[in-house]
Design an enzyme around this catalytic site. Structure first.
Site, PDB file in Angstrom:
ATOM      1  N   CYS A 134      47.785 -39.975 -52.130  1.00 54.90           N
ATOM      2  CA  CYS A 134      46.935 -38.846 -51.726  1.00 54.90           C
ATOM      3  C   CYS A 134      45.496 -39.295 -51.572  1.00 54.90           C
ATOM      4  CB  CYS A 134      47.047 -37.707 -52.743  1.00 54.90           C
ATOM      5  SG  CYS A 134      46.072 -36.246 -52.282  1.00 54.90           S
ATOM      6  N   CYS A 137      43.000 -36.678 -52.723  1.00 52.95           N
ATOM      7  CA  CYS A 137      42.877 -36.592 -54.182  1.00 52.95           C
ATOM      8  C   CYS A 137      42.063 -37.745 -54.756  1.00 52.95           C
ATOM      9  CB  CYS A 137      44.264 -36.612 -54.828  1.00 52.95           C
ATOM     10  SG  CYS A 137      45.432 -35.392 -54.200  1.00 52.95           S
ATOM     11  N   ASP A 138      42.331 -38.952 -54.291  1.00 56.36           N
ATOM     12  CA  ASP A 138      41.818 -40.147 -54.970  1.00 56.36           C
ATOM     13  C   ASP A 138      40.839 -40.982 -54.168  1.00 56.36           C
ATOM     14  OD1 ASP A 138      43.442 -39.549 -57.183  1.00 56.36           O
ATOM     15  OD2 ASP A 138      45.169 -40.555 -56.273  1.00 56.36           O
TER      16      ASP A 138
END
Length: 307
Positions: A134, A137-138
């Site tokens: 992701c 996300c990261d």
């Protein structure tokens, strides 16, 4: 045979939020957490983009808090997974772990989606330590650093383009000599200066120092083996929704995601609702999953009141 008003399948942000709202609406929900308690979110470490946590929050802490909040309002949260489902008539019949049968007046499916991985042992070893599925996300953790994205479809191109806005350099590891992605997405990648496409390459191994990713070992189609130095390794080869149990009973899209109607959580079967990544092929975020869990519980409440 146990009978319940509202049965929720899946213990991630969507399922827990649905349980919070369903409990407060006196639907007396029963929730089975499934094979991955806490959901896919638990495969990451620090969550920095969930509202209310300016310093970020540990993923396990976040999902544990959701679980306890649902319990505090009376939700019955249990271990176990649905292994059989009959949605042909209400009440719906769901079998848990091939043993226990439950009749449910309404069903909320929040079984999530699993990111597809290459299946490498080194990939598993460095999960959460540089390996991610992701970018949204990261990616923030890799500002001005070097990363790689595996895949040649639209998902991989989207991940690479997002990361290119943060990272110093992005490698795209593509196993063929062309993209599977749409032409417009492929052109955007090729016209982005800090993205380098490595054609005809497969990943042999993710390299690291025991605590973090340091590189990747690649195999070209011509047999050449070479290493690249990277700080992050992102998978962009898609997600598999947890909808197999409902094939032939609910309308699914071409990739297996449950189809919901308009802005609701309503599925093709009245009284069955879907929330979170199992019905979301696009955003796949904890906050959107939580929001859809709220929608599903409200839809279930409205449905029961109309019966």
């Amino acid at each position: 045979m146990e009978k319940v008003k509202c049965l929720i399948l899946g213990g991630g942000p969507a399922g827990f939020t649905a349980a919070i709202y369903a409990s407060r609406a006196n639907l007396e929900p029963v929730l089975y957490e499934g094979i991955q308690p806490g959901g896919q979110l638990t495969t990451t470490t620090l969550v920095e983009n969930f509202p209310g946590f300016p310093g970020g929050v540990d993923a396990i802490t976040l999902t544990d808090g959701m679980r306890e909040q649902a319990r505090s309002f009376g939700a019955d949260i249990r271990q176990g997974s649905a292994t059989k489902a009959d949605l042909s008539q209400r009440p719906f019949r769901i079998t848990i772990d091939d043993e226990k049968e439950i009749e449910a007046e309404t069903l909320i499916i929040a079984t999530g989606a699993q990111a597809k991985y290459l299946g490498l042992e080194s990939e598993k070893k460095y999960m959460g330590m540089g390996v991610s599925a992701c970018a949204t996300c990261d990616g923030f953790f890799y500002r001005k650093r070097t990363v790689a994205v595996v895949g040649g479809g639209d998902t991989a191109c989207e991940e690479a383009l997002y990361l290119a806005g943060l990272a110093k350099k992005v490698y795209m590891i593509v196993r063929r000599d062309v993209f599977r992605a749409s032409k417009i997405m492929g052109d955007r990648v090729l016209n982005t200066p800090n993205i380098e496409v490595l054609w005809n390459c497969n990943t042999q191994e993710v390299l690291g120092d025991g605590t973090a990713v340091t590189g990747a070992r690649l195999l070209r189609k011509d047999g050449t083996v070479f290493d690249i130095e990277i700080d992050g390794f992102f998978l962009g080869i898609g997600h598999a929704p947890g909808s197999a149990l409902f094939e032939g009973q609910l309308e699914l899209d071409a990739n297996g995601f449950i189809v919901t109607k308009g802005k609701t959580s309503c599925t093709s079967v009245d009284g069955v609702f879907a929330a979170g990544d199992v019905q979301d092929p696009t955003y796949k975020q904890a906050v959107t999953a939580a929001a859809s869990g709220c929608v599903a519980a409200r839809d279930a409440e409205k449905f029961l009141h109309q019966q």
